[in-house]
Enzyme design. Structure first.
Site, PDB file in Angstrom:
ATOM      1  CE  LYS A 196       3.260  -6.718  -0.617  1.00 44.98           C
ATOM      2  NZ  LYS A 196       2.130  -6.982  -1.478  1.00 44.98           N
TER       3      LYS A 196
HETATM    4  C1  LIG Z   1       0.647  -6.630  -1.888  1.00 46.37           C
HETATM    5  C2  LIG Z   1      -0.454  -7.624  -1.834  1.00 46.37           C
HETATM    6  C3  LIG Z   1      -1.252  -7.901  -2.940  1.00 46.37           C
HETATM    7  C4  LIG Z   1      -1.210  -7.095  -4.209  1.00 46.37           C
HETATM    8  O1  LIG Z   1       0.021  -7.075  -4.812  1.00 46.37           O
HETATM    9  P1  LIG Z   1       0.262  -6.076  -6.043  1.00 46.37           P
HETATM   10  O2  LIG Z   1       1.489  -6.619  -6.693  1.00 46.37           O
HETATM   11  O3  LIG Z   1       0.463  -4.717  -5.460  1.00 46.37           O
HETATM   12  O4  LIG Z   1      -0.933  -6.136  -6.908  1.00 46.37           O
HETATM   13  C5  LIG Z   1      -2.198  -8.907  -2.853  1.00 46.37           C
HETATM   14  N1  LIG Z   1      -2.353  -9.605  -1.718  1.00 46.37           N
HETATM   15  C6  LIG Z   1      -1.631  -9.353  -0.613  1.00 46.37           C
HETATM   16  C7  LIG Z   1      -1.853 -10.181   0.594  1.00 46.37           C
HETATM   17  C8  LIG Z   1      -0.661  -8.340  -0.632  1.00 46.37           C
HETATM   18  O5  LIG Z   1       0.049  -8.082   0.462  1.00 46.37           O
END
Ligand SMILES: *Cc1c(COP(=O)(O)O)cnc(C)c1O
Length: 394
Positions: A196
């Site tokens: 991210k």
């Molecule tokens: C990465 C992601 C998540 C989950 O994030 P985590 O921090 O790994 O729990 C949820 N929704 C979307 C759309 C994502 O891309």
């Protein structure tokens, strides 16, 4: 990009594998992690609190609670929204599984509403069609960093008294009509997972419109212990804590926050670099027979989280999965965001969902490829991606 497409280079795979979504880690966060280690306070403490303040100030919100994932933030937001068993939450079929799992873990029933094929975001008209007397919330995902149509979604929520929980895992920098993603709903949930835009290893955060909701999330993230239980080992004397609800272990460590504090400072410069790469791809691929991302809508800010192209065999002569393998053979890491939710065994078996019932999400899920878009990419890396795509589709 300094070189242009006239540049001749031997067509062979790059020497090292270009990892998809590799995080850009710099010295500041490395030093902060070391300092945190040396301080001896690794768990939830002053750094996590600082990260919450910094994030709240970046988003211009009052209440931010850091945790160990976006999944946890989604789960706790839905508990704080007082969802009960049998309550329905409408969300998109083009998302990561954790969006759906969080709804299930909160005891509610996920209901899918198909996407707009152009924006790839949940279609407000489809949301309206799926509202029943049991609907309690809408869970929009700002896909790839493009804002959902929050005007329409908020007015649907208002007229049916629904909560909005925004999945902002792609959308830290996203804006819709001058307002930040995550500030429309009752809750906004962010991810700091390694792929991210702000990275803490694992990590997440929930913003809440109401202080009461934020306090509840904070408490539930640490076993349901009464407020500020993490202060109990400090030097003002032992403090008893009381468990007032049955909570979870979802807190963010100072070690994680130490990374996040410095990552957050670079969120805007990284955004600019990703926008640059995005435009390089747009120009380089404009004459290829592939689907490119739709233009950014007026009065919105795209977070440029994913650059996705559509590989339709009828136009390209190669199917999506062959294309993925060919890119890997060129030493370029690629992603798929996402196979639509009804393609997965568990959801099919549990909810009886069929991919064909959500045709736009099914089609995108079967044709889409995400290309590398990390701020860490050099112009040479971007060039390698472009060359590989052109070579494969030649
Ligand atoms: C990465 C992601 C998540 C989950 O994030 P985590 O921090 O790994 O729990 C949820 N929704 C979307 C759309 C994502 O891309």
């Amino acid at each position: 990009m300094k070189r242009d497409s006239q540049d001749i280079r031997p067509v062979r795979p790059r020497d090292d594998f270009l990892v998809f979504g590799a995080p850009a880690i710099e010295d500041d966060e490395i030093q902060e992690v070391v300092a945190t280690m040396k301080s001896g306070w690794l768990g939830t403490g002053p750094k996590a609190a600082q990260f919450e303040r910094d994030f709240a100030s970046y988003k211009g919100v009052q209440h931010a609670v850091a945790g160990n994932s976006c999944t946890a933030a989604l789960h706790l937001s839905m508990i704080a929204a007082d969802l009960e068993s049998g309550d329905e939450v409408i969300t998109t079929p083009l998302t990561f599984c954790s969006t759906i799992n969080a709804i299930v873990h909160a005891g509610a029933k996920p209901v899918l509403a198909d996407i707009d094929p152009l924006t790839m975001n949940i279609d407000p008209k489809q949301v309206e069609k799926h509202i029943t007397p049991k609907t309690r919330a809408i869970l929009p995902v700002h896909f790839a960093g493009r804002p959902c149509h929050m005007g329409a979604l908020c007015s649907i929520a208002k007229s049916h008294s629904l909560k909005i929980i925004e999945d902002c895992a792609h959308a830290i920098e996203t804006e819709y009509k001058g307002r930040g993603a995550g500030t429309f709903g009752d809750f906004g949930c962010f991810s700091f997972y390694v792929t991210k835009k702000v990275v803490t290893g694992e990590g997440g955060l929930a913003t809440a419109k109401n202080e009461e909701d934020a306090t509840r999330i904070k408490m539930l993230a640490l076993h349901g212990m009464s407020k500020d239980a993490w202060k109990r080992f400090k030097d003002q004397g032992y403090k008893h804590y009381y468990v007032v609800q049955c909570g979870f272990k979802y807190n963010m460590m100072d070690l994680q926050a130490a990374i996040g504090i410095h990552q957050l400072k670079r969120v805007e410069t990284n955004w600019q670099r990703r926008r640059e790469i995005w435009q390089l791809y747009n120009n380089a691929f404009s004459d290829l027979p592939v689907g490119l991302p739709a233009p950014v809508e007026p009065d919105t800010r795209h977070a440029y989280h994913l650059y996705t192209i559509l590989i339709d065999e009828e136009k390209t002569g190669i199917c999506r999965d062959e294309f993925l393998n060919a890119m890997t053979a060129h030493n370029i890491g690629v992603g798929v965001h996402y196979l639509s939710i009804p393609e997965h065994t568990y959801y099919k078996e549990t909810f009886g969902w069929k991919p064909e019932d959500y045709p736009h999400a099914m089609r995108i899920g079967r044709l889409t490829v995400s290309l590398p878009l990390s701020p860490k990419l050099t112009d040479g890396d971007v060039w390698d991606v472009v060359k590989a795509v052109k070579e494969i589709l030649k």
